[in-house]
Design a protein around this motif. Structure first.
Motif, PDB file in Angstrom:
ATOM      1  N   GLU A  30      44.482  31.961  43.921  1.00 27.97           N
ATOM      2  CA  GLU A  30      45.867  32.419  43.168  1.00 27.97           C
ATOM      3  C   GLU A  30      46.891  31.975  44.166  1.00 27.97           C
ATOM      4  O   GLU A  30      46.565  31.936  45.344  1.00 27.97           O
ATOM      5  N   THR A  31      48.201  32.066  43.760  1.00 24.99           N
ATOM      6  CA  THR A  31      49.262  31.569  44.715  1.00 24.99           C
ATOM      7  C   THR A  31      49.374  32.396  45.914  1.00 24.99           C
ATOM      8  O   THR A  31      49.399  33.790  45.606  1.00 24.99           O
ATOM      9  N   GLY A  32      49.525  31.986  46.970  1.00 24.39           N
ATOM     10  CA  GLY A  32      49.462  32.877  48.325  1.00 24.39           C
ATOM     11  C   GLY A  32      48.438  32.426  49.185  1.00 24.39           C
ATOM     12  O   GLY A  32      47.215  32.355  48.669  1.00 24.39           O
ATOM     13  N   PRO A  33      48.622  32.726  50.582  1.00 28.26           N
ATOM     14  CA  PRO A  33      47.476  32.271  51.448  1.00 28.26           C
ATOM     15  C   PRO A  33      46.396  33.300  51.648  1.00 28.26           C
ATOM     16  O   PRO A  33      46.415  34.352  51.472  1.00 28.26           O
ATOM     17  N   GLY A  34      45.260  32.398  51.254  1.00 34.38           N
ATOM     18  CA  GLY A  34      43.944  33.307  51.201  1.00 34.38           C
ATOM     19  C   GLY A  34      43.715  34.079  49.841  1.00 34.38           C
ATOM     20  O   GLY A  34      42.817  34.962  49.947  1.00 34.38           O
ATOM     21  N   VAL A  35      44.562  34.022  48.899  1.00 35.02           N
ATOM     22  CA  VAL A  35      44.521  34.801  47.609  1.00 35.02           C
ATOM     23  C   VAL A  35      43.416  34.236  46.530  1.00 35.02           C
ATOM     24  O   VAL A  35      43.521  33.095  46.297  1.00 35.02           O
ATOM     25  N   LEU A  69      55.702  37.444  49.950  1.00 36.35           N
ATOM     26  CA  LEU A  69      54.547  36.900  49.160  1.00 36.35           C
ATOM     27  C   LEU A  69      54.429  37.901  47.753  1.00 36.35           C
ATOM     28  O   LEU A  69      54.905  38.886  47.685  1.00 36.35           O
ATOM     29  N   PRO A  70      53.815  37.346  46.589  1.00 37.84           N
ATOM     30  CA  PRO A  70      53.779  38.091  45.537  1.00 37.84           C
ATOM     31  C   PRO A  70      52.814  38.950  45.747  1.00 37.84           C
ATOM     32  O   PRO A  70      51.825  38.985  46.666  1.00 37.84           O
ATOM     33  N   GLY A  71      52.681  40.074  45.038  1.00 36.55           N
ATOM     34  CA  GLY A  71      51.654  41.134  44.945  1.00 36.55           C
ATOM     35  C   GLY A  71      50.372  40.712  44.271  1.00 36.55           C
ATOM     36  O   GLY A  71      50.203  39.734  43.866  1.00 36.55           O
ATOM     37  N   CYS A  72      49.497  41.950  44.303  1.00 41.42           N
ATOM     38  CA  CYS A  72      48.272  41.774  43.700  1.00 41.42           C
ATOM     39  C   CYS A  72      47.922  42.726  42.521  1.00 41.42           C
ATOM     40  O   CYS A  72      48.207  43.650  42.603  1.00 41.42           O
ATOM     41  N   SER A  73      47.568  41.926  41.411  1.00 39.80           N
ATOM     42  CA  SER A  73      47.652  42.724  40.057  1.00 39.80           C
ATOM     43  C   SER A  73      46.043  43.204  39.803  1.00 39.80           C
ATOM     44  O   SER A  73      45.031  42.687  40.330  1.00 39.80           O
ATOM     45  N   GLY A  74      45.927  43.928  38.913  1.00 40.50           N
ATOM     46  CA  GLY A  74      44.802  44.622  38.322  1.00 40.50           C
ATOM     47  C   GLY A  74      44.831  44.632  37.000  1.00 40.50           C
ATOM     48  O   GLY A  74      44.466  45.575  36.382  1.00 40.50           O
ATOM     49  N   HIS A  75      45.248  43.720  36.193  1.00 38.47           N
ATOM     50  CA  HIS A  75      45.625  43.711  34.892  1.00 38.47           C
ATOM     51  C   HIS A  75      44.528  44.114  34.004  1.00 38.47           C
ATOM     52  O   HIS A  75      43.590  43.547  34.291  1.00 38.47           O
ATOM     53  N   VAL A  76      44.696  44.744  32.980  1.00 32.62           N
ATOM     54  CA  VAL A  76      43.678  45.304  32.202  1.00 32.62           C
ATOM     55  C   VAL A  76      43.935  44.642  30.736  1.00 32.62           C
ATOM     56  O   VAL A  76      44.890  44.898  29.883  1.00 32.62           O
ATOM     57  N   HIS A  77      42.885  44.115  30.358  1.00 40.53           N
ATOM     58  CA  HIS A  77      42.655  43.447  29.005  1.00 40.53           C
ATOM     59  C   HIS A  77      41.852  44.482  28.110  1.00 40.53           C
ATOM     60  O   HIS A  77      40.894  44.972  28.623  1.00 40.53           O
ATOM     61  N   GLN A  78      42.280  44.751  26.766  1.00 35.11           N
ATOM     62  CA  GLN A  78      41.897  45.758  26.002  1.00 35.11           C
ATOM     63  C   GLN A  78      42.048  45.289  24.379  1.00 35.11           C
ATOM     64  O   GLN A  78      42.876  44.666  24.017  1.00 35.11           O
ATOM     65  N   SER A  79      40.939  45.917  23.499  1.00 37.08           N
ATOM     66  CA  SER A  79      41.192  45.972  22.055  1.00 37.08           C
ATOM     67  C   SER A  79      40.324  46.791  21.572  1.00 37.08           C
ATOM     68  O   SER A  79      39.391  47.421  22.069  1.00 37.08           O
ATOM     69  N   LEU A  80      40.452  47.227  20.342  1.00 43.16           N
ATOM     70  CA  LEU A  80      39.797  48.398  19.830  1.00 43.16           C
ATOM     71  C   LEU A  80      38.915  47.771  18.540  1.00 43.16           C
ATOM     72  O   LEU A  80      39.293  46.924  17.658  1.00 43.16           O
ATOM     73  N   TRP A  81      37.815  47.919  18.235  1.00 43.09           N
ATOM     74  CA  TRP A  81      36.848  47.378  17.302  1.00 43.09           C
ATOM     75  C   TRP A  81      36.157  48.758  16.628  1.00 43.09           C
ATOM     76  O   TRP A  81      36.074  49.771  17.110  1.00 43.09           O
ATOM     77  N   ARG A  82      35.878  48.388  15.175  1.00 37.46           N
ATOM     78  CA  ARG A  82      34.959  49.023  14.576  1.00 37.46           C
ATOM     79  C   ARG A  82      33.949  48.306  13.668  1.00 37.46           C
ATOM     80  O   ARG A  82      34.410  47.165  12.998  1.00 37.46           O
ATOM     81  N   GLY A  96      60.983  39.276  39.873  1.00 45.17           N
ATOM     82  CA  GLY A  96      60.847  37.885  40.458  1.00 45.17           C
ATOM     83  C   GLY A  96      59.346  37.900  41.270  1.00 45.17           C
ATOM     84  O   GLY A  96      59.326  36.965  41.884  1.00 45.17           O
ATOM     85  N   ALA A  97      58.597  38.615  40.991  1.00 44.62           N
ATOM     86  CA  ALA A  97      57.430  38.849  41.961  1.00 44.62           C
ATOM     87  C   ALA A  97      56.114  38.861  41.060  1.00 44.62           C
ATOM     88  O   ALA A  97      55.161  39.328  41.603  1.00 44.62           O
ATOM     89  N   TRP A  98      56.132  38.221  39.853  1.00 48.03           N
ATOM     90  CA  TRP A  98      55.155  38.114  38.706  1.00 48.03           C
ATOM     91  C   TRP A  98      54.506  39.751  38.611  1.00 48.03           C
ATOM     92  O   TRP A  98      53.299  39.836  37.828  1.00 48.03           O
ATOM     93  N   ALA A  99      55.134  40.581  38.714  1.00 53.24           N
ATOM     94  CA  ALA A  99      55.030  42.021  38.327  1.00 53.24           C
ATOM     95  C   ALA A  99      56.172  42.538  37.370  1.00 53.24           C
ATOM     96  O   ALA A  99      57.172  42.324  37.734  1.00 53.24           O
ATOM     97  N   PRO A 100      55.805  43.398  36.164  1.00 51.37           N
ATOM     98  CA  PRO A 100      56.794  43.877  35.388  1.00 51.37           C
ATOM     99  C   PRO A 100      57.743  44.985  36.225  1.00 51.37           C
ATOM    100  O   PRO A 100      57.217  45.749  36.828  1.00 51.37           O
ATOM    101  N   ASN A 120      53.941  36.314  27.733  1.00 54.73           N
ATOM    102  CA  ASN A 120      54.917  36.389  28.485  1.00 54.73           C
ATOM    103  C   ASN A 120      54.540  37.088  29.938  1.00 54.73           C
ATOM    104  O   ASN A 120      54.293  38.400  29.684  1.00 54.73           O
ATOM    105  N   ARG A 121      54.370  36.676  30.759  1.00 55.18           N
ATOM    106  CA  ARG A 121      54.013  37.169  32.262  1.00 55.18           C
ATOM    107  C   ARG A 121      55.064  37.925  32.768  1.00 55.18           C
ATOM    108  O   ARG A 121      55.125  38.258  34.302  1.00 55.18           O
TER     109      ARG A 121
END
Length: 468
Positions: free
Chosen positions: A205-210, A255-268, A332-336, A345-346
């Motif tokens: 990812e963008t950033g040294p050693g990321v 430098l930009p921070g580090c995310s832990g984005h969560v993806h989700q959906s509901l099923w039946r 401006g650092a890739w986090a909301p 939209n990121r």
């Protein structure tokens, strides 16, 4: 896959097992555990075992809280009942295939309710509530993290100021940088898969050693287990390659921070309830909760998103739990920074990803890599279900352009103290997670803020030492 305890013990016996590792997760998402002999394991696998409740009475640095009520000097730090979840069994490939199990805490007997302050138990409670409503939740988490080469191989003598990134430069999606650290890079992918934490993808990812990794999706409890074990596994694998990884949300203001984005959906019944093949194809503000949703998103998905936007200001410390978390949540650092949503939209808090019947999902982008996955996923699911149960309409228009500029629905709290105080006085937080958990968690975050407030930082020294 469910396995009978007798069958499990027989398999381990035949394999010549002499010891196993068991672990629980504390409030900060850190694994705490021990290695026990196989005979001991056989004696506790059904009836549970005592585990000192100090793991809920101290912080990430093992400093005892002075403001806790659940446990402390006033209780004597007794044992709590821990119960092994045999369905979490996997082997640790970098420890000669040592059998490994997760456990969680119960109130009283092994078959009792979850201990209110147990993070894994809290997620299981929310999952049960979803099941009662007829929903199966499928989640996955992705992580960004920095990888450093320590100045010393001795952890006790490491200087964090002397750490150097594993690779140089801002070079996201770099084939070259991944090749330069190929032994470590491929060990992560291969060893984590053997550890029961399969990755969909791994890249720089963008950033040294990321690096950034996306974990393969699964039911939400398994997804949280995988996320916790991913962070622990990365650290253990990295140490064997002379690398020090960090899941801090922000290691440098430049430098930009580090995310832990969560993806989700509901099923039946095998159907993704977030998908609406009859959607209008446009990106509207709301569907009004009737009929189909917008742009391939169902009205249920819109209500789920409305629930998260409504709840986030009340429960933000569950997805941004540290002082450092809020250094990531800047413009401006890739986090909301705002309570916004949009399609793909990121820059918004919620990134809707309508697509096929299999892939339609929501990405909650507020979550940092420093979050406890059990608490982050419990927060996302509970908040989304709140919107569904209360038939909330997605009245917030989809953001066009930069989410940083769209403050029409409000902004996120600016620091851990503001966020914690909002949660402390929120009836909604108690409705979602119960009085006991909310009170304990708020106290731990207030403690965290107080520890930070007592420290003289490098910034203060540089700014004031000579001039003031």
């Amino acid at each position: 896959m469910k396995i009978a305890i007798d069958d499990l013990l027989q398999q381990l016996e035949v394999a010549g097992t002499e010891k196993v590792k068991v672990a629980i997760t504390d409030i900060d998402g850190t694994l705490r555990g021990k290695v026990i002999g196989f005979d001991k394991f056989k004696s506790i696998v059904e009836k549970g075992f005592g585990f000192c409740d100090v793991v809920f009475g101290w912080d990430a640095g093992d400093r005892a809280y002075d403001n806790g009520t659940f446990t402390g000097w006033h209780t004597g730090y007794p044992d709590a009942m821990a119960v092994v979840d045999v369905d979490t069994m996997r082997r640790v490939p970098w420890e000669d295939g040592l059998p490994f199990f997760l456990a969680d805490f119960r109130a009283g007997a092994p078959g009792g309710d979850a201990l209110p302050v147990c993070p894994r138990g809290l997620l299981k409670k929310v999952v049960q509530e979803a099941a009662l409503d007829g929903y199966s939740a499928y989640f996955s988490q992705e992580f960004e993290w920095f990888n450093f080469i320590a100045a010393s191989d001795d952890p006790a003598n490491r200087s964090f100021a002397a750490l150097k990134p594993m690779t140089q430069g801002m070079f996201g999606y770099s084939i070259l940088r991944a090749s330069q650290g190929s032994a470590y890079f491929h060990a992560l992918f291969d060893e984590l898969k053997k550890f029961g934490v399969p990755l969909e993808g791994l890249h720089t990812e963008t950033g040294p050693g990321v690096y950034e990794a996306a974990i393969l999706y699964s039911d939400v409890l398994e997804a949280a287990d995988r996320a916790v074990l991913f962070k622990a596994g990365v650290k253990e694998i990295a140490y064997r390659h002379g690398v020090l990884p960090t899941f801090m949300a922000k290691v440098s203001e430049t430098l930009p921070g580090c995310s832990g984005h969560v993806h989700q959906s509901l099923w039946r019944d095998g159907v993704n309830l977030f998908h609406d093949s009859g959607g209008s194809g446009g990106v509207r503000g709301a569907s009004g909760g009737k009929g189909g949703g917008s742009g391939g998103m169902s009205s249920l998905m819109e209500s789920y998103m409305a629930g998260q936007l409504h709840c986030l200001p009340h429960i933000l410390p569950m997805v941004a739990p540290t002082v450092n978390s809020y250094k990531r949540l800047v413009e401006g650092a890739w986090a909301p920074t705002t309570l916004t949503w949009a399609v793909d939209n990121r820059t918004t808090a919620l990134r809707a990803l309508p697509g096929s019947a299999a892939s339609t999902r929501l990405e909650t982008r507020v979550v940092g890599s420093d979050a406890n996955p059990y608490l982050a996923m419990a927060a996302c699911l509970a908040a989304g279900l709140y919107g569904v149960r209360n038939h909330l309409a997605l009245n917030v228009p989809a953001t066009k352009g930069s989410g940083y500029a769209d403050k029409s629905n409000g902004v996120l709290p600016r620091n851990l103290w503001e966020a914690t105080q909002a949660m402390k006085v929120s009836p909604l937080a108690r409705e979602l997670f119960g009085e006991a958990f909310t009170d304990h968690f708020v106290r731990t975050r207030e403690w965290e803020w107080r520890q930070f407030g007592q420290v003289v930082t490098d910034w203060e020294l540089k700014r004031y030492l000579e001039i003031i």
